[in-house]
Design an enzyme around this catalytic site. Structure first.
Site, PDB file in Angstrom:
ATOM      1  N   HIS A 189     -53.366 -17.225  36.070  1.00  0.00           N
ATOM      2  CA  HIS A 189     -52.645 -17.568  34.846  1.00  0.00           C
ATOM      3  C   HIS A 189     -51.886 -18.883  34.967  1.00  0.00           C
ATOM      4  O   HIS A 189     -50.989 -19.161  34.185  1.00  0.00           O
ATOM      5  CB  HIS A 189     -51.684 -16.431  34.462  1.00  0.00           C
ATOM      6  CG  HIS A 189     -52.411 -15.160  34.124  1.00  0.00           C
ATOM      7  ND1 HIS A 189     -51.811 -13.926  34.091  1.00  0.00           N
ATOM      8  CD2 HIS A 189     -53.715 -14.940  33.821  1.00  0.00           C
ATOM      9  CE1 HIS A 189     -52.713 -13.004  33.780  1.00  0.00           C
ATOM     10  NE2 HIS A 189     -53.869 -13.592  33.617  1.00  0.00           N
ATOM     11  N   CYS A 236     -43.363 -37.108  27.333  1.00  0.00           N
ATOM     12  CA  CYS A 236     -43.869 -37.775  28.537  1.00  0.00           C
ATOM     13  C   CYS A 236     -43.248 -39.173  28.649  1.00  0.00           C
ATOM     14  O   CYS A 236     -43.377 -39.978  27.719  1.00  0.00           O
ATOM     15  CB  CYS A 236     -45.387 -37.870  28.431  1.00  0.00           C
ATOM     16  SG  CYS A 236     -46.136 -38.804  29.765  1.00  0.00           S
ATOM     17  N   CYS A 294     -46.115 -41.920  28.070  1.00  0.00           N
ATOM     18  CA  CYS A 294     -46.819 -42.203  26.798  1.00  0.00           C
ATOM     19  C   CYS A 294     -46.176 -41.510  25.597  1.00  0.00           C
ATOM     20  O   CYS A 294     -46.739 -41.560  24.506  1.00  0.00           O
ATOM     21  CB  CYS A 294     -48.277 -41.775  26.922  1.00  0.00           C
ATOM     22  SG  CYS A 294     -48.506 -39.996  26.842  1.00  0.00           S
ATOM     23  N   GLY A 317     -48.528  -4.471  42.981  1.00  0.00           N
ATOM     24  CA  GLY A 317     -47.574  -4.764  41.907  1.00  0.00           C
ATOM     25  C   GLY A 317     -48.185  -5.182  40.587  1.00  0.00           C
ATOM     26  O   GLY A 317     -47.682  -6.087  39.938  1.00  0.00           O
TER      27      GLY A 317
HETATM   28  P1  NAD Z   1     -46.963  -5.685  34.679  1.00  0.00           P
HETATM   29  O1  NAD Z   1     -45.570  -6.004  34.258  1.00  0.00           O
HETATM   30  O2  NAD Z   1     -47.910  -5.199  33.672  1.00  0.00           O
HETATM   31  O3  NAD Z   1     -46.908  -4.593  35.867  1.00  0.00           O
HETATM   32  C1  NAD Z   1     -46.082  -4.753  36.975  1.00  0.00           C
HETATM   33  C2  NAD Z   1     -46.165  -3.487  37.797  1.00  0.00           C
HETATM   34  O4  NAD Z   1     -45.408  -3.710  38.973  1.00  0.00           O
HETATM   35  C3  NAD Z   1     -45.582  -2.251  37.110  1.00  0.00           C
HETATM   36  O5  NAD Z   1     -46.567  -1.251  37.011  1.00  0.00           O
HETATM   37  C4  NAD Z   1     -44.441  -1.806  38.049  1.00  0.00           C
HETATM   38  O6  NAD Z   1     -44.429  -0.411  38.262  1.00  0.00           O
HETATM   39  C5  NAD Z   1     -44.807  -2.482  39.334  1.00  0.00           C
HETATM   40  N1  NAD Z   1     -43.673  -2.819  40.183  1.00  0.00           N
HETATM   41  C6  NAD Z   1     -42.424  -3.194  39.828  1.00  0.00           C
HETATM   42  N2  NAD Z   1     -41.682  -3.474  40.916  1.00  0.00           N
HETATM   43  C7  NAD Z   1     -42.510  -3.261  41.984  1.00  0.00           C
HETATM   44  C8  NAD Z   1     -42.324  -3.380  43.381  1.00  0.00           C
HETATM   45  N3  NAD Z   1     -41.167  -3.759  43.901  1.00  0.00           N
HETATM   46  N4  NAD Z   1     -43.372  -3.087  44.184  1.00  0.00           N
HETATM   47  C9  NAD Z   1     -44.555  -2.673  43.677  1.00  0.00           C
HETATM   48  N5  NAD Z   1     -44.773  -2.535  42.354  1.00  0.00           N
HETATM   49  C10 NAD Z   1     -43.763  -2.841  41.528  1.00  0.00           C
HETATM   50  O7  NAD Z   1     -47.482  -6.980  35.432  1.00  0.00           O
HETATM   51  P2  NAD Z   1     -48.941  -7.547  35.669  1.00  0.00           P
HETATM   52  O8  NAD Z   1     -49.883  -6.436  35.908  1.00  0.00           O
HETATM   53  O9  NAD Z   1     -48.794  -8.653  36.653  1.00  0.00           O
HETATM   54  O10 NAD Z   1     -49.393  -8.196  34.291  1.00  0.00           O
HETATM   55  C11 NAD Z   1     -48.509  -8.821  33.436  1.00  0.00           C
HETATM   56  C12 NAD Z   1     -48.634 -10.311  33.206  1.00  0.00           C
HETATM   57  O11 NAD Z   1     -47.318 -10.763  33.406  1.00  0.00           O
HETATM   58  C13 NAD Z   1     -49.467 -11.146  34.096  1.00  0.00           C
HETATM   59  O12 NAD Z   1     -50.283 -11.836  33.242  1.00  0.00           O
HETATM   60  C14 NAD Z   1     -48.495 -12.147  34.760  1.00  0.00           C
HETATM   61  O13 NAD Z   1     -48.979 -13.462  34.588  1.00  0.00           O
HETATM   62  C15 NAD Z   1     -47.264 -12.049  33.980  1.00  0.00           C
HETATM   63  N6  NAD Z   1     -45.962 -12.112  34.686  1.00  0.00           N
HETATM   64  C16 NAD Z   1     -45.789 -12.885  35.795  1.00  0.00           C
HETATM   65  C17 NAD Z   1     -44.552 -12.933  36.407  1.00  0.00           C
HETATM   66  C18 NAD Z   1     -44.374 -13.803  37.620  1.00  0.00           C
HETATM   67  O14 NAD Z   1     -44.994 -14.842  37.714  1.00  0.00           O
HETATM   68  N7  NAD Z   1     -43.544 -13.383  38.556  1.00  0.00           N
HETATM   69  C19 NAD Z   1     -43.501 -12.168  35.937  1.00  0.00           C
HETATM   70  C20 NAD Z   1     -43.708 -11.396  34.786  1.00  0.00           C
HETATM   71  C21 NAD Z   1     -44.956 -11.368  34.191  1.00  0.00           C
END
Ligand code: NAD
Length: 250
Positions: free
Chosen positions: A120, A152, A155, A192
């Protein structure tokens, strides 16, 4: 618990091509909230305004205010967690080949992982939509003190983060490489992720179809628990260092 951890550790040790697929959960331990769930970011911020390409093109000031007030300070403070560090260590001693991540926070690279596929994109790179000049988050944070939305300096074009907004398609080359990794691997460790976001959630299914062992470490149930060979409902930062210890001892 010890038995399943031993089994997962041996599975990784005996694999020829182990791949890890991570989501927002691994970074939740570093102060970066997940999107969904009870403390999720979208409880407070409407993703249609802050994370959709349609609204960003119409009025980028929403995103840039969010970047200045929320995203940038959060990322400035966040350091890789025990989970990120454990995965980087596993790569160093040759136990995993690649991390495919849905996260946009750059914490795997900061932890020392060198083979990372960012499905992403990344919040850490910002580029001009006209001339493609790249800027760091720090550069843009400074620009935002004078002008919002930022322009930017080369530009005067509009800037955007190198992330995939809602409403955009994933970069096909990056997706192809990620699918190839999923199809080549003989062990896929999911960490996660709720595994509900498609097409990223297809990664585990591709691995499974090619006879890889699928193990999921996630605090809560996921959409693919029933497909997995092993499921650990625990925190990544607690489990991954234990796997590293087992691998070192074996
Ligand atoms: P999601 O929010 O759908 O799921 C996250 C999962 O992580 C949950 O099921 C939760 O139970 C679990 N979780 C929470 N804390 C945890 C821990 N300490 N250890 C293990 N599991 C844990 O997230 P997803 O599946 O990554 O999809 C959501 C979208 O959100 C993605 O597209 C991502 O790009 C984006 N996102 C990214 C960030 C980041 O870059 N850190 C943060 C938020 C969302």
């Amino acid at each position: 618990m010890n038995d399943i951890l031993e089994a997962v550790s041996s599975g990784i040790k005996d694999s020829k091509h182990a791949v890890v697929f991570t989501g927002a959960g691994i970074s939740a331990e570093c102060g970066i909230p997940t999107y969904r769930g009870k403390d999720g970011l979208w409880k407070k911020y409407d993703p249609n305004l802050y994370a959709s390409i349609g609204y960003f093109l119409q009025d980028p000031s929403y995103y840039w205010n969010f970047f200045r007030e929320v995203r940038y300070p959060m990322l400035q403070k966040a350091k890789p967690g025990k989970g990120h560090l454990a995965l980087a260590e596993m790569e160093t001693f040759g136990r995993i080949k690649t991390v495919i991540t849905q996260n946009i926070d750059g914490l795997h690279q900061e932890a020392g992982s060198s083979s990372v596929i960012e499905l992403h994109g990344t919040t850490r790179v910002i580029y001009c939509m006209s001339c493609s000049q790249k800027y760091s988050m720090d550069d843009v944070f400074v620009m935002l003190k004078d002008t919002c939305p930022p322009l930017c300096p080369e530009c005067q074009g509009k800037l955007r983060p190198a992330v995939i907004f809602f409403g955009e398609t994933l970069n096909p080359q990056i997706l192809r490489v990620a699918f190839e990794e999923a199809e080549q691997c003989d062990f896929l460790l999911v960490v996660g992720s709720s595994l509900v976001v498609y097409p990223a959630a297809e990664i585990p299914m591709r691995a499974k179809k090619n006879n890889a062992t699928l193990v999921i470490i996630n605090k809560e149930q996921t959409a693919l628990d029933s497909e997995a060979d092993g499921v650990i409902h625990e925190e990544a930062g607690r489990i991954l260092p234990q796997i590293v210890r087992n691998l070192k001892e074996s």
